[in-house]
Design a protein around this motif. Structure first.
Motif, PDB file in Angstrom:
ATOM      1  N   LEU A  19       0.654  -1.195  -0.019  1.00  0.00           N
ATOM      2  CA  LEU A  19      -0.073   0.009  -0.145  1.00  0.00           C
ATOM      3  C   LEU A  19       0.967   1.304   0.058  1.00  0.00           C
ATOM      4  CD1 LEU A  19      -2.859  -0.957   2.514  1.00  0.00           C
ATOM      5  CD2 LEU A  19      -2.798  -1.044  -0.121  1.00  0.00           C
ATOM      6  N   ALA A  20       2.136   0.725   0.118  1.00  0.00           N
ATOM      7  CA  ALA A  20       2.999   2.404   0.119  1.00  0.00           C
ATOM      8  C   ALA A  20       4.254   1.718  -0.142  1.00  0.00           C
ATOM      9  CB  ALA A  20       2.974   2.870   1.454  1.00  0.00           C
ATOM     10  N   THR A  21       5.320   2.694  -0.867  1.00  0.00           N
ATOM     11  CA  THR A  21       6.572   2.452  -1.281  1.00  0.00           C
ATOM     12  C   THR A  21       7.328   3.516  -1.378  1.00  0.00           C
ATOM     13  OG1 THR A  21       7.714   1.032  -3.053  1.00  0.00           O
ATOM     14  CG2 THR A  21       5.803   2.339  -3.753  1.00  0.00           C
ATOM     15  N   ASP A  22       8.694   3.378  -1.331  1.00  0.00           N
ATOM     16  CA  ASP A  22       9.429   4.117  -1.653  1.00  0.00           C
ATOM     17  C   ASP A  22      10.271   4.221  -3.193  1.00  0.00           C
ATOM     18  OD1 ASP A  22       9.460   5.263   0.909  1.00  0.00           O
ATOM     19  OD2 ASP A  22      11.146   4.007   1.508  1.00  0.00           O
ATOM     20  N   ALA A  23       9.641   3.096  -3.730  1.00  0.00           N
ATOM     21  CA  ALA A  23      10.198   2.969  -5.091  1.00  0.00           C
ATOM     22  C   ALA A  23       9.418   3.835  -6.204  1.00  0.00           C
ATOM     23  CB  ALA A  23      10.219   1.407  -5.479  1.00  0.00           C
ATOM     24  N   ARG A  24       9.665   3.904  -7.311  1.00  0.00           N
ATOM     25  CA  ARG A  24       8.989   4.616  -8.451  1.00  0.00           C
ATOM     26  C   ARG A  24       8.342   3.759  -9.201  1.00  0.00           C
ATOM     27  NH1 ARG A  24      10.022   9.741  -9.445  1.00  0.00           N
ATOM     28  NH2 ARG A  24      11.809  10.609  -8.083  1.00  0.00           N
ATOM     29  N   GLN A  25       8.529   2.454  -9.032  1.00  0.00           N
ATOM     30  CA  GLN A  25       7.093   1.434  -9.322  1.00  0.00           C
ATOM     31  C   GLN A  25       6.915   0.437  -8.669  1.00  0.00           C
ATOM     32  OE1 GLN A  25       8.999  -0.290 -12.901  1.00  0.00           O
ATOM     33  NE2 GLN A  25       9.776  -2.089 -11.776  1.00  0.00           N
ATOM     34  N   VAL A  26       5.696  -0.055  -8.767  1.00  0.00           N
ATOM     35  CA  VAL A  26       5.424  -1.189  -7.906  1.00  0.00           C
ATOM     36  C   VAL A  26       4.845  -2.554  -8.597  1.00  0.00           C
ATOM     37  CG1 VAL A  26       2.727  -0.215  -7.740  1.00  0.00           C
ATOM     38  CG2 VAL A  26       3.737  -1.626  -5.896  1.00  0.00           C
ATOM     39  N   SER A  27       5.022  -3.438  -8.099  1.00  0.00           N
ATOM     40  CA  SER A  27       4.655  -4.800  -8.684  1.00  0.00           C
ATOM     41  C   SER A  27       3.172  -4.957  -8.226  1.00  0.00           C
ATOM     42  CB  SER A  27       5.325  -6.149  -8.334  1.00  0.00           C
ATOM     43  OG  SER A  27       4.943  -7.224  -9.022  1.00  0.00           O
ATOM     44  N   VAL A  28       2.187  -4.834  -8.984  1.00  0.00           N
ATOM     45  CA  VAL A  28       0.797  -5.171  -8.810  1.00  0.00           C
ATOM     46  C   VAL A  28       0.438  -6.555  -9.114  1.00  0.00           C
ATOM     47  CG1 VAL A  28      -1.607  -4.587  -9.371  1.00  0.00           C
ATOM     48  CG2 VAL A  28       0.114  -2.784  -9.225  1.00  0.00           C
ATOM     49  N   ILE A  70      -1.953 -15.880 -11.012  1.00  0.00           N
ATOM     50  CA  ILE A  70      -1.421 -14.832 -10.523  1.00  0.00           C
ATOM     51  C   ILE A  70      -0.764 -14.001 -11.660  1.00  0.00           C
ATOM     52  CG2 ILE A  70       0.097 -13.672  -9.292  1.00  0.00           C
ATOM     53  CD1 ILE A  70      -2.054 -14.737  -7.659  1.00  0.00           C
ATOM     54  N   LEU A  71      -1.048 -12.786 -12.000  1.00  0.00           N
ATOM     55  CA  LEU A  71      -0.706 -12.167 -13.225  1.00  0.00           C
ATOM     56  C   LEU A  71       0.201 -11.042 -12.564  1.00  0.00           C
ATOM     57  CD1 LEU A  71      -3.515 -12.222 -16.089  1.00  0.00           C
ATOM     58  CD2 LEU A  71      -1.192 -13.524 -15.702  1.00  0.00           C
ATOM     59  N   PRO A  72       1.614 -10.847 -12.478  1.00  0.00           N
ATOM     60  CA  PRO A  72       2.013  -9.567 -12.116  1.00  0.00           C
ATOM     61  C   PRO A  72       2.412  -8.649 -13.135  1.00  0.00           C
ATOM     62  CG  PRO A  72       3.742 -11.354 -12.392  1.00  0.00           C
ATOM     63  CD  PRO A  72       2.566 -11.945 -12.816  1.00  0.00           C
ATOM     64  N   TYR A  73       2.437  -7.455 -12.667  1.00  0.00           N
ATOM     65  CA  TYR A  73       2.737  -6.139 -13.717  1.00  0.00           C
ATOM     66  C   TYR A  73       3.144  -4.799 -12.739  1.00  0.00           C
ATOM     67  CZ  TYR A  73      -0.885  -8.362 -16.584  1.00  0.00           C
ATOM     68  OH  TYR A  73      -1.432  -9.275 -17.482  1.00  0.00           O
ATOM     69  N   ASP A  74       4.254  -4.508 -13.566  1.00  0.00           N
ATOM     70  CA  ASP A  74       5.252  -3.307 -12.835  1.00  0.00           C
ATOM     71  C   ASP A  74       4.516  -2.026 -13.330  1.00  0.00           C
ATOM     72  OD1 ASP A  74       6.991  -5.224 -11.672  1.00  0.00           O
ATOM     73  OD2 ASP A  74       8.227  -5.208 -13.495  1.00  0.00           O
ATOM     74  N   ILE A  75       4.052  -1.252 -12.448  1.00  0.00           N
ATOM     75  CA  ILE A  75       3.397  -0.147 -12.719  1.00  0.00           C
ATOM     76  C   ILE A  75       4.313   0.984 -12.204  1.00  0.00           C
ATOM     77  CG2 ILE A  75       1.287   1.228 -12.453  1.00  0.00           C
ATOM     78  CD1 ILE A  75       0.942  -1.433 -13.894  1.00  0.00           C
ATOM     79  N   PRO A  76       4.667   2.013 -13.221  1.00  0.00           N
ATOM     80  CA  PRO A  76       5.543   3.137 -12.770  1.00  0.00           C
ATOM     81  C   PRO A  76       4.371   4.054 -11.759  1.00  0.00           C
ATOM     82  CG  PRO A  76       5.660   2.809 -15.122  1.00  0.00           C
ATOM     83  CD  PRO A  76       4.554   1.875 -14.785  1.00  0.00           C
ATOM     84  N   LEU A  77       4.909   4.799 -11.022  1.00  0.00           N
ATOM     85  CA  LEU A  77       4.066   5.574  -9.856  1.00  0.00           C
ATOM     86  C   LEU A  77       4.475   6.958 -10.040  1.00  0.00           C
ATOM     87  CD1 LEU A  77       4.687   3.154  -6.976  1.00  0.00           C
ATOM     88  CD2 LEU A  77       2.572   3.235  -8.284  1.00  0.00           C
ATOM     89  N   GLU A  78       3.406   7.710  -9.758  1.00  0.00           N
ATOM     90  CA  GLU A  78       3.452   9.239  -9.635  1.00  0.00           C
ATOM     91  C   GLU A  78       3.586   9.373  -8.094  1.00  0.00           C
ATOM     92  OE1 GLU A  78       0.864  11.675 -12.371  1.00  0.00           O
ATOM     93  OE2 GLU A  78      -0.478   9.546 -11.966  1.00  0.00           O
TER      94      GLU A  78
END
Length: 798
Positions: free
Chosen positions: A452-461, A502-510
Motif C-alpha cells: 500500500l506504500a513504497t519508496d520505489a518509483r514503480q510497484v509490482s501489482v 497470478i498475473l504480475p505487472y510493474d506499474i510506474p508511480l506518480e
C-alpha cells in the motif's frame, strides 16, 4: 352502450382510483432474457399512452402520464429532445404538423377534462402558440395544415351520460369553426378531406366533409369502439363489442370492413369471443380500441387496453401474427392501445405502457424499445442487448449472467452501440452480431500481495484472476483514471495459484497517492470483470514533467487518389503551436513531427508509439495528433496510413492502423495525462465503396471514439462523424485544426487563468467547429468530443 372512453378519460379515472400519479408508474421490460442471461431496467417510469411518426418517418414523438413530450430521432436511434409542459396529469393527444417542423399536444390539468392544447417547435422545443379547446382525445391535422381536430369531454349533470364533442379549429385564425356534438373523432382519411366520428350507443358512426362540415352519412347498426381508414380512402375498418350472458359476463369482439362512401358493411373480417368478468374495467380493456391499416393496404393492426396487438390480413381477416411484447401493464390491468406504421410501412410502433416498442412490420419481430426516464434520461435498446443512451441513461440497466448480478459498465464497451441500434431501426438485421444471451461470464479479479506504500518509483501489482466459465481475455490496469497497461497477449507467464492464476505487472508511480484499478475481460472480450482497486502511496520526489508529442500529417498515400491537401501544414502548425506555447510549462518539450511518406507508414507509426512507451514517464504529458483519412468498418476504426493502396475492406484491415492496435499502443504509454487528436475523416477522396461499407455496417465514428476514449482513459478529439466532410481550406488550414490551434493560442482559456486545459479545449472545439462550419461554409460539421480521464493544462497563454 357506454360512451367510448378515450385514453385521457381512462387515465383520469385510473388516477382517481389510485389517488396518485406515481401509481401509474411501470417498470419497462426488455426482451433480452435468455435462460440465465439478461439485461433489465431497474427503474419505473410513468406510463406512455400516445405516439406519432413525423411525415418523413425520421422522428417519433411519444407522451403519457409524465408532463413532457419526448421527441425521438428514429434515424439516429436516439432521444432528441424532452419538451416539458405544465400538465399535472400528463399528455393525452399528439400530432405532427404535416410539414414535420412542429407538433400539437394536449396536456391534462385536471381529472375531469380540464386541459390545454398548444403547438411546439420540434427542433427547439419552444411553444409557438396556444390552441383553443378543452381536448381530451387524439389530435388530427389536415395535410394542408389548415385545420386541427380534437374531441372535448363533457359532463352535464350527475344523471347525464358523459359525452364527447369534436371541434374543428382553423389554425390560421385559431378559431373553432365547427362543433360536432356528441361525436368523438376517430380517424381522418389520408387526403384530409373526411373525418370519421364515433357516437354513443346506437349512433354508431358518422362521416363528415372537412371543408364544408356536411355530414355525408351516419350509420347506427352497431356501436363502434375503434375506426380507421384504409390508405386509399375507399373503406373504413370498425371494431365492435357485444355482451352476452347474465349481466354481460361474456363478450364477442369483431371488426367490419365498410364502404367509405355509404358506411354500409362490406363484410365482417373477424369475430372472436373474449373471456370477460363482471368488472367494467376488464370489459373495457378487452375491446379493440385502436385500428390502423398498413400504408400498402395489405394488413391492419388491432390493439386493446390489455396490451394485445394483432396483425390481420385486410383482404380476408386472417390472423397474420400477434406481436410478442413484454408484460407492461398499469394499475387496473390497463395498457393504453396506440400504434402507428412508419410512413414507409417497414416498422410498426406501439405504446407498451412503460415504453414505445418498434417492430418489424413484416416479421413482427421487435426491433427496439424506446424508454424515456422521468429525469430526462433516455434509452433505446434492441432485444439482442445493443443500446444507445443519454449520458446517464444506462445507469438504469442491470445485468445478470449465469444468475450472477453485474453492472452495465461491464458490458458497455461491447453493447453500447448506437450504430447497431440505428441499423435495426432502419430495417437492417443484427443476426450476425453476438447477443447478450450469448455472453459468458467474465473472470473474477483481485489485487493481492501488493504494498500500500513504497519508496520505489514503480510497484509490482499482482492480480489474482479466476476463470468463471468465460475464459480470460484482455487485462487492463489504470493509474489515476488513465490506462497504463493493456495486456492482450499476457506475455508475463502466469504463476499457478489455488484460486486461479497470478498475473504480475510493474506499474510506474506518480508521487503521492496512486489509484490503481484493474479489469480483466472474458476470452472473447465481450464482458469485463468487476473492478479491483487499490491505492498505493508513492513516497518519492516529484520530477519536473516533460511534454512528449507525436504529430503526424499524411498527405501522400500509395493510392494517389487518397492524396490530401492541408494535412501536412495542419500537422506542422499544430506541432509548432503546441511546442511554443507549452515550453514554459515543462522541463522539456519533445515534439516528434512525422510528415513524409516514409515516416507515416503503419510500421513507422507503430515504432514511434513503442518508442514513446519507453521515453514517456508517469509524470509526463503525452499528445498524439494525426491529420489523415480515417474510417470505421466492421466495428473497427481504421487510421489510413501512407502505405495504404487498396481501399478494399480486407486489405484496409491489414494495411491501416486499427483501433485495437491504437488502443494497445497508447494504453501502454505510462503517462496519466494523455490527449488524442484525430483530424481524420472518410469523406471526399476516400472512395464511394468505403463510404457504403462504413454507412451500412460496423461502428460509427462517434461510438468508436467514445470506446477508444473510455478504454484508454484519455480525452479524444475527432474532426467529424463519418457522414460528414472534415472541412478544409479555412485560412489555409483544415477547419478542425485551425480551431484547435486558436484554442491553444488562448481562445479556449475560458476561466482566464493563463492556461488552456484539455477539458477547456474540448469544450471550445465542440462549440466553435459547428459555428464556423455553418457560418463560413454553410455546411454542418460536428466534431466528436470524448472527455475522459484527467483534465490538465496543455499550454500557457501568458
Amino acid at each position: 352502450m357506454r360512451a367510448n372512453i378515450g385514453w385521457g378519460i381512462a387515465l383520469a379515472l385510473s388516477m382517481l382510483v389510485t389517488g396518485c400519479v406515481e401509481m401509474m408508474a411501470v417498470t419497462p421490460q426488455l426482451g433480452t432474457r435468455s435462460g440465465d442471461r439478461q439485461v433489465a431496467v431497474k427503474s419505473k417510469v410513468l406510463a406512455v399512452g400516445s405516439l406519432a411518426y413525423s411525415p418523413d418517418g425520421r422522428q417519433l414523438i411519444s407522451s403519457g402520464v409524465a408532463p413532457a413530450i419526448r421527441v425521438w430521432d428514429v434515424a439516429s436511434a436516439r432521444g432528441q429532445l424532452a419538451i416539458p409542459i405544465e400538465a399535472s396529469y400528463g399528455v393525452v393527444g399528439l400530432a405532427f404538423a404535416r410539414d414535420g417542423k412542429s407538433l400539437f399536444a394536449t396536456g391534462m390539468t385536471g381529472l375531469f377534462g380540464d386541459s390545454f392544447t398548444a403547438q411546439w417547435d420540434v427542433e427547439s422545443g419552444k411553444k409557438i402558440r396556444d390552441i383553443p379547446g378543452q381536448f381530451l382525445s387524439r389530435l388530427f391535422t389536415t395535410p394542408d395544415g389548415r385545420y386541427l381536430f380534437g374531441s372535448e369531454f363533457k359532463i352535464g349533470n350527475l344523471f347525464d351520460v358523459p359525452y364527447f364533442n369534436t371541434l374543428q379549429v382553423d389554425l390560421s385564425s385559431g378559431a373553432t369553426i365547427r362543433t360536432f356534438r356528441q361525436l368523438q373523432i376517430g380517424a381522418m382519411s389520408s387526403d384530409g378531406r373526411r373525418i370519421a366520428l364515433m357516437g354513443q350507443g346506437r349512433k354508431g358512426l358518422a362521416l363528415v366533409d372537412v371543408q364544408t362540415g356536411a355530414q355525408l352519412w351516419q350509420v347506427s347498426d352497431r356501436g363502434v369502439d375503434g375506426v380507421a381508414f384504409t390508405p386509399d380512402g375507399r373503406h373504413l375498418l370498425t371494431s365492435h363489442s357485444e355482451y352476452h350472458g347474465a349481466l354481460g359476463s361474456s363478450m364477442t369482439i369483431s371488426v367490419t370492413l365498410r364502404d367509405a362512401s355509404t358506411g354500409f358493411p362490406v363484410k365482417e373480417l373477424l369475430r372472436y369471443d373474449e373471456p370477460s368478468t363482471f368488472l367494467a374495467s376488464d370489459k373495457d380493456n378487452a375491446q379493440i380500441k385502436f385500428l390502423v391499416a398498413a400504408p400498402d393496404g395489405s394488413r391492419f393492426v388491432s390493439g386493446n387496453n390489455k396490451g394485445d396487438y394483432r396483425m390481420w390480413n385486410l383482404a380476408d381477416g386472417q390472423l397474420i401474427l400477434a406481436l410478442k411484447r413484454p408484460d407492461e401493464k398499469m394499475i387496473l390491468d390497463m395498457s393504453p392501445a396506440f400504434a402507428e406504421f412508419s410512413p414507409n410501412g417497414r416498422l410498426l410502433a406501439i405504446t407498451s405502457a412503460a415504453s414505445v416498442r418498434v417492430f418489424n412490420a413484416t416479421s413482427g419481430e421487435e426491433v427496439a424499445a424506446m424508454i424515456a426516464f422521468d429525469d430526462g434520461e433516455w434509452l433505446v435498446s434492441t432485444p439482442s442487448g445493443y443500446y444507445n443512451a443519454s449520458d446517464k441513461g444506462d445507469q438504469y440497466l442491470e445485468v445478470s449472467v449465469g444468475g450472477q448480478p453485474f453492472s452495465i459498465a461491464q458490458l458497455r464497451e461491447s453493447f453500447y452501440r448506437p450504430d447497431l441500434v440505428k441499423v435495426a431501426l432502419s430495417g437492417g438485421t443484427l443476426s450476425e452480431f453476438k447477443r447478450v444471451a450469448d455472453i459468458k461470464p467474465p473472470p473474477s479479479v483481485a489485487i493481492v500481495e501488493t504494498p500500500l506504500a513504497t519508496d520505489a518509483r514503480q510497484v509490482s501489482v499482482r492480480l489474482r484472476v479466476k476463470d468463471q466459465g468465460g475464459g480470460i481475455g484482455d487485462v487492463r490496469l489504470y493509474r489515476n483514471g488513465t490506462a497504463v497497461v493493456l495486456d492482450r497477449n499476457r506475455t508475463v507467464s502466469p504463476e499457478a495459484g489455488a484460486e486461479g492464476v497470478i498475473l504480475p505487472y510493474d506499474i510506474p508511480l506518480e508521487p503521492g497517492p496512486n489509484a490503481i484499478r484493474a479489469i480483466v475481460f472474458n476470452a472473447d472480450n465481450s464482458m469485463q470483470s468487476a473492478d479491483a482497486a487499490i491505492s498505493v502511496q508513492a513516497n518519492i520526489v516529484a520530477r519536473p514533467p516533460a511534454m512528449h508529442a507525436i504529430v503526424i500529417g499524411i498527405k501522400d498515400f500509395s493510392n494517389p487518389r487518397l492524396a490530401l491537401k492541408y494535412t501536412v501544414s495542419d500537422a506542422k502548425l499544430f506541432a509548432s503551436t503546441l511546442g511554443s506555447k507549452s515550453r514554459s510549462l515543462f522541463s522539456s518539450v519533445n515534439v516528434r513531427t512525422l510528415v513524409t511518406p516514409a515516416d507515416t507508414t503503419k510500421t513507422a507509426i507503430v515504432a514511434a508509439l513503442k518508442q514513446a512507451q519507453r521515453d514517456v514517464g508517469p509524470d509526463d504529458l503525452f499528445v498524439f495528433y494525426v491529420a489523415s483519412h480515417g474510417t470505421v468498418d466492421d466495428g473497427q476504426y481504421l487510421l489510413i496510413t501512407s502505405n495504404v493502396g487498396s481501399t478494399a475492406s480486407a486489405r484496409l484491415k491489414q494495411d491501416a492502423l486499427t483501433q485495437e492496435a491504437l488502443k494497445e499502443l497508447i494504453s501502454n504509454i505510462p503517462a496519466s495525462k494523455k490527449l488524442i487528436v484525430l483530424d481524420t475523416c472518410s469523406a471526399g477522396q476516400l472512395g464511394d465503396a468505403l463510404q457504403v461499407a462504413m454507412l451500412t455496417r460496423g461502428m460509427s465514428d462517434d461510438t468508436a471514439m467514445k470506446v477508444l476514449s473510455r478504454a484508454v482513459g484519455s480525452t479524444v478529439l475527432s474532426a467529424a462523424t463519418s457522414v460528414q466532410e472534415a472541412l478544409e481550406g479555412y485560412k489555409g488550414q483544415g477547419l478542425f485544426t485551425y480551431v484547435i490551434v486558436e484554442g491553444l493560442n488562448g481562445a479556449a482559456d475560458t476561466d482566464r487563468d493563463g492556461f488552456v486545459k484539455t477539458l477547456e479545449l474540448a469544450d471550445y472545439v465542440d462549440n466553435m467547429v459547428p459555428e464556423l462550419a455553418e457560418k463560413v461554409f454553410q455546411h454542418k460539421q460536428y466534431p466528436i468530443v470524448s472527455p475522459t480521464g484527467q483534465g490538465f493544462p496543455l499550454v500557457r497563454t501568458r
